[in-house]
Scaffold this motif. Structure first.
Motif, PDB file in Angstrom:
ATOM      1  N   VAL A  31       0.818  -1.224   0.000  1.00 53.48           N
ATOM      2  CA  VAL A  31       0.000   0.000   0.000  1.00 53.48           C
ATOM      3  C   VAL A  31       0.847   1.268   0.000  1.00 53.48           C
ATOM      4  O   VAL A  31       0.578   2.195  -0.776  1.00 53.48           O
ATOM      5  CB  VAL A  31      -0.993  -0.012   1.178  1.00 53.48           C
ATOM      6  CG1 VAL A  31      -1.669   1.349   1.331  1.00 53.48           C
ATOM      7  CG2 VAL A  31      -2.044  -1.095   0.974  1.00 53.48           C
ATOM      8  N   PRO A  32       1.891   1.387   0.846  1.00 49.76           N
ATOM      9  CA  PRO A  32       2.718   2.605   0.784  1.00 49.76           C
ATOM     10  C   PRO A  32       3.349   2.830  -0.583  1.00 49.76           C
ATOM     11  O   PRO A  32       3.471   3.981  -1.032  1.00 49.76           O
ATOM     12  CB  PRO A  32       3.789   2.349   1.856  1.00 49.76           C
ATOM     13  CG  PRO A  32       3.170   1.375   2.798  1.00 49.76           C
ATOM     14  CD  PRO A  32       2.328   0.488   1.944  1.00 49.76           C
ATOM     15  N   LEU A  33       3.734   1.742  -1.260  1.00 50.43           N
ATOM     16  CA  LEU A  33       4.334   1.872  -2.592  1.00 50.43           C
ATOM     17  C   LEU A  33       3.297   2.331  -3.615  1.00 50.43           C
ATOM     18  O   LEU A  33       3.596   3.140  -4.502  1.00 50.43           O
ATOM     19  CB  LEU A  33       4.944   0.538  -3.021  1.00 50.43           C
ATOM     20  CG  LEU A  33       6.055  -0.016  -2.124  1.00 50.43           C
ATOM     21  CD1 LEU A  33       6.497  -1.388  -2.605  1.00 50.43           C
ATOM     22  CD2 LEU A  33       7.245   0.943  -2.097  1.00 50.43           C
ATOM     23  N   THR A  39       1.258   9.382  -6.745  1.00 53.90           N
ATOM     24  CA  THR A  39       1.680  10.783  -6.845  1.00 53.90           C
ATOM     25  C   THR A  39       2.328  11.052  -8.207  1.00 53.90           C
ATOM     26  O   THR A  39       2.133  12.111  -8.793  1.00 53.90           O
ATOM     27  CB  THR A  39       2.670  11.131  -5.724  1.00 53.90           C
ATOM     28  OG1 THR A  39       3.851  10.309  -5.843  1.00 53.90           O
ATOM     29  CG2 THR A  39       2.038  10.893  -4.357  1.00 53.90           C
ATOM     30  N   TYR A  40       3.083  10.067  -8.717  1.00 55.34           N
ATOM     31  CA  TYR A  40       3.667  10.208 -10.051  1.00 55.34           C
ATOM     32  C   TYR A  40       2.578  10.151 -11.120  1.00 55.34           C
ATOM     33  O   TYR A  40       2.637  10.871 -12.123  1.00 55.34           O
ATOM     34  CB  TYR A  40       4.694   9.097 -10.309  1.00 55.34           C
ATOM     35  CG  TYR A  40       5.925   9.193  -9.458  1.00 55.34           C
ATOM     36  CD1 TYR A  40       6.992  10.019  -9.827  1.00 55.34           C
ATOM     37  CD2 TYR A  40       6.041   8.458  -8.281  1.00 55.34           C
ATOM     38  CE1 TYR A  40       8.133  10.108  -9.048  1.00 55.34           C
ATOM     39  CE2 TYR A  40       7.182   8.540  -7.491  1.00 55.34           C
ATOM     40  CZ  TYR A  40       8.217   9.361  -7.878  1.00 55.34           C
ATOM     41  OH  TYR A  40       9.349   9.451  -7.101  1.00 55.34           O
ATOM     42  N   GLU A  46       0.264  16.844 -15.736  1.00 62.79           N
ATOM     43  CA  GLU A  46       0.693  18.224 -15.578  1.00 62.79           C
ATOM     44  C   GLU A  46       2.022  18.488 -16.253  1.00 62.79           C
ATOM     45  O   GLU A  46       2.356  19.610 -16.583  1.00 62.79           O
ATOM     46  CB  GLU A  46       0.805  18.538 -14.088  1.00 62.79           C
ATOM     47  CG  GLU A  46      -0.520  18.370 -13.346  1.00 62.79           C
ATOM     48  CD  GLU A  46      -0.349  18.556 -11.847  1.00 62.79           C
ATOM     49  OE1 GLU A  46       0.796  18.862 -11.445  1.00 62.79           O
ATOM     50  OE2 GLU A  46      -1.336  18.418 -11.105  1.00 62.79           O
ATOM     51  N   ALA A  47       2.827  17.426 -16.453  1.00 59.49           N
ATOM     52  CA  ALA A  47       4.140  17.606 -17.051  1.00 59.49           C
ATOM     53  C   ALA A  47       4.087  17.668 -18.565  1.00 59.49           C
ATOM     54  O   ALA A  47       5.063  17.997 -19.215  1.00 59.49           O
ATOM     55  CB  ALA A  47       5.065  16.456 -16.624  1.00 59.49           C
ATOM     56  N   ASP A 201       6.801   7.756 -15.573  1.00 59.20           N
ATOM     57  CA  ASP A 201       7.456   8.618 -14.596  1.00 59.20           C
ATOM     58  C   ASP A 201       7.737   7.895 -13.290  1.00 59.20           C
ATOM     59  O   ASP A 201       8.433   8.419 -12.424  1.00 59.20           O
ATOM     60  CB  ASP A 201       6.580   9.849 -14.312  1.00 59.20           C
ATOM     61  CG  ASP A 201       6.459  10.762 -15.524  1.00 59.20           C
ATOM     62  OD1 ASP A 201       7.469  10.923 -16.236  1.00 59.20           O
ATOM     63  OD2 ASP A 201       5.368  11.308 -15.753  1.00 59.20           O
ATOM     64  N   VAL A 202       7.177   6.698 -13.135  1.00 57.65           N
ATOM     65  CA  VAL A 202       7.409   5.918 -11.924  1.00 57.65           C
ATOM     66  C   VAL A 202       8.827   5.358 -11.958  1.00 57.65           C
ATOM     67  O   VAL A 202       9.200   4.680 -12.925  1.00 57.65           O
ATOM     68  CB  VAL A 202       6.390   4.764 -11.809  1.00 57.65           C
ATOM     69  CG1 VAL A 202       6.652   3.942 -10.554  1.00 57.65           C
ATOM     70  CG2 VAL A 202       4.970   5.316 -11.801  1.00 57.65           C
TER      71      VAL A 202
END
Length: 239
Positions: A31-33, A39-40, A46-47, A201-202
């Motif tokens: 889950v943390p990963l 977020t990426y 946006e990039a 982007d990950v």
């Protein structure tokens, strides 16, 4: 107690324990990963150079991303709702797999602890290790091939691996061993569907961490499920 009731009761109890255990493991491992990778995934649009809606949908990394920003799309809120749905899905999945294991145990007239462990490890090979060789677990935001093609290859690989291992380990004939080996290898000769030339982007390191975490969590899940189902099935069928 009838064999049918023994199968159901052992599967439900094993699934509840196994599904809950894997949910706890996921909370601290995968889950943390996933949250970090998201977020990426959110930063990726946006990039870009202000793509239109049509072009953004045409170049979405995967199906989830292409629908993520639709106002009508529903997704669970962070916290209790998301964790609760994850736990429910894990428990239901564990009960389903435990029903399969208990059914095999019943067909074999029961199994001892060592056999139960081997059946659990076989489930890990069939449903995680073999498909993972061609389609490793991917984080959100990582481009992947079309969902239908991946699902078809995954199902083919799981079925071929299960049949192949059954022929190799449950039969003592040379022809069965050869045919079983061919079945296990065949999906990998065909090759899993891949998305060529895709950029993510990950970070690769994060993807590697996720792959290891998912694999180890699945190994512990199947080991626990195989053993628990064996213990409960022996107990209920002895009544």
């Amino acid at each position: 107690m009838s064999i049918f009731r023994s199968i159901v009761f052992s599967a439900v109890l094993s699934g509840l324990i196994g599904g809950t255990a894997v949910t706890v493991l996921q909370y601290f491992s995968t889950v943390p990963l996933i949250l970090k990778a998201e977020t990426y995934e959110h930063q990726a649009p946006e990039a870009g150079a202000k793509p239109t809606d049509e072009s953004a949908k045409g170049h979405a990394p995967h199906d989830h991303a292409s629908h993520e920003h639709e106002p009508t799309a529903w997704k669970p809120t962070e916290g209790l709702q998301r964790n609760g749905l994850t736990a429910a899905a894990n428990i239901l999945t564990a009960i389903g797999f435990s029903l399969l294991l208990a059914g095999f145990y019943a067909l074999r007239g029961g199994v001892d602890r060592h056999e139960a462990l081997l059946w659990g490890l076989s489930g890990f090979v069939v449903f995680t290790a073999a498909p993972g060789l061609g389609l490793p677990p991917e984080l959100p935001g990582v481009p992947v091939a079309a969902l239908g093609a991946r699902q078809l290859w995954w199902i083919m690989t799981a079925l071929a691996t299960a049949l192949g291992m059954g022929l190799i380990f449950l039969h003592r004939a040379v022809w069965a061993t050869v045919l079983g080996f061919c079945l296990v290898v065949f999906p990998h000769l065909v090759g899993a569907p891949q998305l060529a030339g895709a950029h993510s982007d990950v970070p690769d390191a994060l993807s590697h961490q996720f792959m290891v975490a998912v694999t180890m969590t699945s190994l512990l899940f199947w080991t626990l499920l195989g053993c628990l189902t064996g213990v409960f099935f022996r107990r209920f069928s002895a009544r």
